[in-house]
Design an enzyme around this catalytic site. Structure first.
Site, PDB file in Angstrom:
ATOM      1  N   HIS A   1       1.075   3.461  -4.699  1.00  0.00           N
ATOM      2  CA  HIS A   1       1.776   2.172  -4.638  1.00  0.00           C
ATOM      3  C   HIS A   1       2.939   2.208  -3.647  1.00  0.00           C
ATOM      4  O   HIS A   1       3.733   3.149  -3.637  1.00  0.00           O
ATOM      5  CB  HIS A   1       2.327   1.802  -6.019  1.00  0.00           C
ATOM      6  CG  HIS A   1       1.295   1.246  -6.940  1.00  0.00           C
ATOM      7  ND1 HIS A   1       1.420   1.310  -8.309  1.00  0.00           N
ATOM      8  CD2 HIS A   1       0.127   0.606  -6.717  1.00  0.00           C
ATOM      9  CE1 HIS A   1       0.380   0.743  -8.886  1.00  0.00           C
ATOM     10  NE2 HIS A   1      -0.425   0.307  -7.934  1.00  0.00           N
ATOM     11  N   GLU A   2       3.040   1.163  -2.829  1.00  0.00           N
ATOM     12  CA  GLU A   2       4.162   0.985  -1.892  1.00  0.00           C
ATOM     13  C   GLU A   2       4.356   2.169  -0.951  1.00  0.00           C
ATOM     14  O   GLU A   2       5.470   2.534  -0.611  1.00  0.00           O
ATOM     15  CB  GLU A   2       5.464   0.698  -2.655  1.00  0.00           C
ATOM     16  CG  GLU A   2       5.454  -0.586  -3.442  1.00  0.00           C
ATOM     17  CD  GLU A   2       4.991  -1.780  -2.610  1.00  0.00           C
ATOM     18  OE1 GLU A   2       5.435  -1.895  -1.449  1.00  0.00           O
ATOM     19  OE2 GLU A   2       4.175  -2.577  -3.104  1.00  0.00           O
ATOM     20  N   GLY A   3       3.269   2.744  -0.518  1.00  0.00           N
ATOM     21  CA  GLY A   3       3.338   3.827   0.454  1.00  0.00           C
ATOM     22  C   GLY A   3       3.112   5.176  -0.177  1.00  0.00           C
ATOM     23  O   GLY A   3       3.789   5.561  -1.121  1.00  0.00           O
TER      24      GLY A   3
END
Length: 628
Positions: A471-473
Site C-alpha cells: 500500500h502507498e508504495g
C-alpha cells in the site's frame, strides 16, 4: 498481581498505552495552548477517544470477520457490499468523525491531528477494511481543502465531511504500476473549462461501492500538448476531480459520469475494501458538458468522463503528494493497529491456554501451566510488544510533527517539524508494515496450530497485514525515497535535525545510570555510523550503486529510529515509576522491559546492515536476468 487478575480491557488497543504516549511522553496537551485548540482539554480529548473506542468495539470489530468471509460482489456492473458495512460507516459518519480534525465552522471537532490519529486507530484495529473508506475520504477532502477552489470545496468537500460522498485517489494504471511517469490517461480540455478524461486506473480502493451517495475520484491524468501527444515523464501530469455522479449548481445528484467499474481485484486481505479497475470515458455513459463553475447550462452529451482541474495544469503530482503522504502515515497506523490487536489476542490466549509444565516441573501429574509461563512464549509476546508499541509511538510522534509544522507559533519549530516529518514519513509507512507483520506472524505462533485456522482471528490479521508493505508504495520505493532524496535534501538538513533529536535523548539517558548510559552509547555509535554510511553511499559516484541496497538502508534507519523512540519513551516511564501504584508500576516496568528488549535484541541488527552498505556491495546490481 497474578496472571489471572491482569485482564486485558480491550483486544483492539490499549487505552493505557495511548494515554501514556499522548499525555506522559508526547505531552499533547501543549497543543491546547495554540489558538486553534484553546477550546480543548484532557477532558475533550478523552471524550473523543472514548466515543471512538465504543463505536469501533460495537460496530467495526463485530463485522471484521464478516467482511473477510463475504467480500464485495460485482453484479451487473455494480458492487454489492455486506449490509452491516454500510450501517457501521453510517454510525461513524453520524458521530461527526469524518470531520473530526476539521474546523468548527466546517462542522468538525477541531481536534489536533495527533488526537485524530489516536482516535482513528480504534477503527483500524476494529476493522481495517471498513476503516479504509473514511481514511481515503478524509485524505481526499484534506487535499481539496489545500488545493481546491472555494467552489470545489463547497461542492465536493462538504458532502464528504458529512459522510454523504466518499473519496478515492486514482494514480496507478495497468501498464504503469508505480511508475507514474508512464500513465496514459488523457484529459482533453473543453471550451467551458472542464476536461474529458479517457483511460484506465488500477488498484483503486473504494473505487466503486454502494455505501455513499456519490464517489469523488481524484485522478491523475496528462493534458496533451499542442500536437495532441502526451508529454513523456511527469511533466503534464495534472489532477482532476472526476465524480461518479454529476451534481448541479445546487449540489443535487444528476446523471452518471462516464466512470465505469471494469472489475474487482480479489485480495488475500482487506477483503471488505473494494479494490477496482476503473475505465474513464469508455462510452457507457455520455454525460452532458457542465461548466467548470457548475453554473452554466448543460451542453450536448459527449464522450469522456467529465473532470474538473484541481490547482494548476501540470502541477497535479505535487497536489497528489498531499494525499499520498497523509495516506502513507495512515497505512503505517493501520499496519500498527493490525499488529497491535493481534498481539492483544495472542496475549489473552497465552494467559488462558494451559499446556505443558516448566522445565523444572518433573511431576507429570502436576497441573499444566498457562503457556505464558513458558520463556519462549514470553519471548514472542515481548517481541510483539516491542514492535507494536514502538510503531504506535512512531505514528503518534509523526502526527505531532504534523501539528507542529502546521500550527506552532515559532518559525524554527515549524521548519524543523516539517524536515523531520519529510524524513520520517517513509519510516512511518514501511517500518510498521514490515515489523508489525512479524508481530502478526508471532501471534499465530503463540496460538500454535489454532493460529492458522479460521476459528481464531489472528490468521485474518496476518493476511490483512500483508497488503501494507505494498500500500502507498512498496518497501523498495520507500527506500529509494529515503536514501535517494530525504537524507540529502537541503544538504542533509533533515538528517541533522534527526541526529539532534537522538543526541538529546542520549544525553538525557546518560545521566540516569550505567544501563541507560550503555544504551545511549550503543545508539550513539550506530547513529554516527549511519551518518558516515550516508556520506559513503552518496560518494559512490554512481546512483545505481548508491541506491542498489536502498531497502537495506531503509530497514537499518528504521531500526535506528525505533531504538531512539523506545529509549525516549522508556525515559518517561522510568521517571513515572517511583510514584506509581502497584498496577501502574507493572505498566511502566513493561515499557522498560520492552525498551531493554529492543536495545538488546533489535538494535544490534543495524550494525550488520551498515557493514553491508559500507561495502557498496553490488551483488544484486550485478545479477543478470539469464542467471535466474
Amino acid at each position: 498481581m497474578t496472571t489471572a487478575a491482569r485482564a486485558v480491557p480491550s483486544r483492539l488497543l490499549s487505552q493505557r498505552d495511548l494515554d501514556f504516549l499522548l499525555y506522559e511522553w508526547l505531552d499533547v496537551l501543549q497543543l491546547t495552548r495554540l489558538p486553534r485548540y484553546l477550546d480543548h482539554s484532557r477532558e475533550t480529548f478523552d471524550a473523543a477517544m472514548q466515543t471512538c473506542q465504543r463505536i469501533a468495539t460495537e460496530h467495526f470489530y463485530p463485522i471484521n470477520k464478516l467482511l473477510d468471509q463475504e467480500e464485495p460482489r460485482f453484479v451487473d456492473g455494480q458492487v454489492i457490499t455486506p449490509a452491516p458495512l454500510k450501517q457501521s460507516l453510517r454510525v461513524f459518519c453520524e458521530a461527526g468523525l469524518m470531520a473530526a480534525g476539521q474546523d468548527f465552522e466546517r462542522g468538525g471537532m477541531q481536534l489536533p491531528y495527533t488526537l485524530e490519529k489516536a482516535c482513528f486507530a480504534w477503527f483500524n484495529a476494529g476493522s481495517v477494511a471498513a476503516a479504509a473508506y473514511p481514511m481515503l475520504t478524509q485524505g481526499n477532502a484534506n487535499l481539496l481543502l489545500a488545493h481546491g477552489s472555494p467552489h470545489q470545496i463547497s461542492t465536493w468537500v462538504e458532502p464528504q465531511l458529512e459522510g454523504r460522498f466518499f473519496g478515492t485517489m486514482c494514480l496507478s494504471e495497468p501498464q504503469a504500476g508505480s511508475s507514474l511517469s508512464d500513465i496514459r490517461t488523457r484529459a482533453e480540455a473543453q471550451a467551458d473549462g472542464t476536461y474529458r478524461l479517457f483511460g484506465n486506473k488500477m488498484w483503486i480502493s473504494g473505487g466503486e461501492q454502494d455505501l455513499s451517495d456519490n464517489i469523488v475520484h481524484l485522478v491523475l491524468a496528462k493534458i496533451p500538448g499542442p500536437d495532441g501527444r502526451l508529454t513523456p515523464g511527469v511533466k503534464g501530469i495534472s489532477l482532476f476531480i472526476v465524480p461518479k455522479v454529476m451534481v448541479d449548481a445546487q449540489g443535487r445528484l444528476g446523471e452518471r459520469n462516464d466512470v465505469v467499474l471494469a472489475g474487482l481485484n480479489h485480495k488475500m486481505g482487506f477483503r471488505g475494501t473494494t479494490n477496482c479497475l476503473l475505465n474513464f470515458g469508455e462510452g457507457r455513459f455520455r454525460p452532458a458538458s457542465t461548466g467548470a463553475l457548475l453554473d452554466q447550462p448543460p451542453g450536448p452529451a459527449m464522450a469522456g468522463a467529465v473532470g474538473y482541474l484541481v490547482g494548476e495544469a501540470g502541477k497535479g503530482l505535487a497536489c497528489m503528494f498531499h494525499m499520498m503522504n497523509e495516506a502513507r502515515i495512515g497505512v503505517g497506523l493501520g499496519a500498527t493497529t493490525v499488529g497491535y490487536t493481534a498481539y492483544l489476542h495472542a496475549l489473552e490466549y497465552a494467559r488462558s491456554r494451559p499446556q505443558g509444565r516448566p522445565p523444572k516441573g518433573k511431576d507429570p501429574s502436576a497441573p499444566q501451566v498457562a503457556i505464558i509461563e513458558h520463556a519462549d512464549v514470553r519471548r514472542m509476546l515481548l517481541a510483539q510488544k516491542a514492535y507494536v508499541e514502538g510503531a504506535l509511538a512512531l505514528n503518534l510522534y509523526c502526527a505531532l510533527l504534523v501539528d507542529q509544522a502546521a500550527g506552532d507559533p515559532q518559525d524554527a519549530v515549524r521548519e524543523q517539524a516539517h524536515l523531520l516529518l519529510e524524513l520520517l514519513t517513509p519510516i512511518a509507512k514501511s517500518w510498521p508494515s514490515q515489523w508489525c507483520q512479524e508481530a502478526n506472524s508471532l501471534a499465530i505462533q503463540v496460538h500454535g496450530g489454532y493460529g492458522y485456522t479460521r476459528d481464531y482471528n489472528v490468521e485474518q490479521y496476518y493476511r490483512d497485514q500483508r497488503l501494507n508493505p505494498i500500500h502507498e508504495g512498496t518497501h523498495g520505493i520507500q527506500g529509494l525515497d529515503l536514501l535517494g532524496r530525504k537524507v540529502v535534501m537541503g544538504g542533509g538538513a533533515a538528517l541533522q535535525a534527526f541526529a539532534g533529536r537522538v543526541r538529546a535523548t542520549m544525553a538525557a539517558a546518560s545521566g540516569e545510570g550505567p544501563e541507560w548510559a550503555a544504551q545511549a552509547a550503543a545508539l550513539g555509535h550506530l547513529l554516527t555510523r549511519t551518518l558516515a554510511t550516508v556520506t559513503r553511499l552518496h560518494a559512490a559516484g554512481d546512483p545505481d550503486v548508491t541506491l542498489a541496497n536502498a531497502s537495506v538502508f531503509l530497514e537499518a534507519f528504521g531500526h535506528l529510529t525505533l531504538a531512539w523512540i523506545w529509549l525516549d519513551q522508556a525515559l518517561a516511564a522510568a521517571r513515572a515509576l517511583p510514584k506509581a501504584s502497584a498496577q501502574e508500576a507493572d505498566f511502566y516496568r513493561g515499557k522498560l522491559q520492552a525498551n531493554r528488549y529492543f536495545q538488546q535484541w533489535e538494535l544490534p541488527k543495524v550494525a550488520a546492515m551498515l557493514d553491508l552498505l559500507d561495502q557498496l556491495d553490488q551483488t544484486t546490481l550485478a545479477m543478470q536476468d539469464a542467471w535466474f
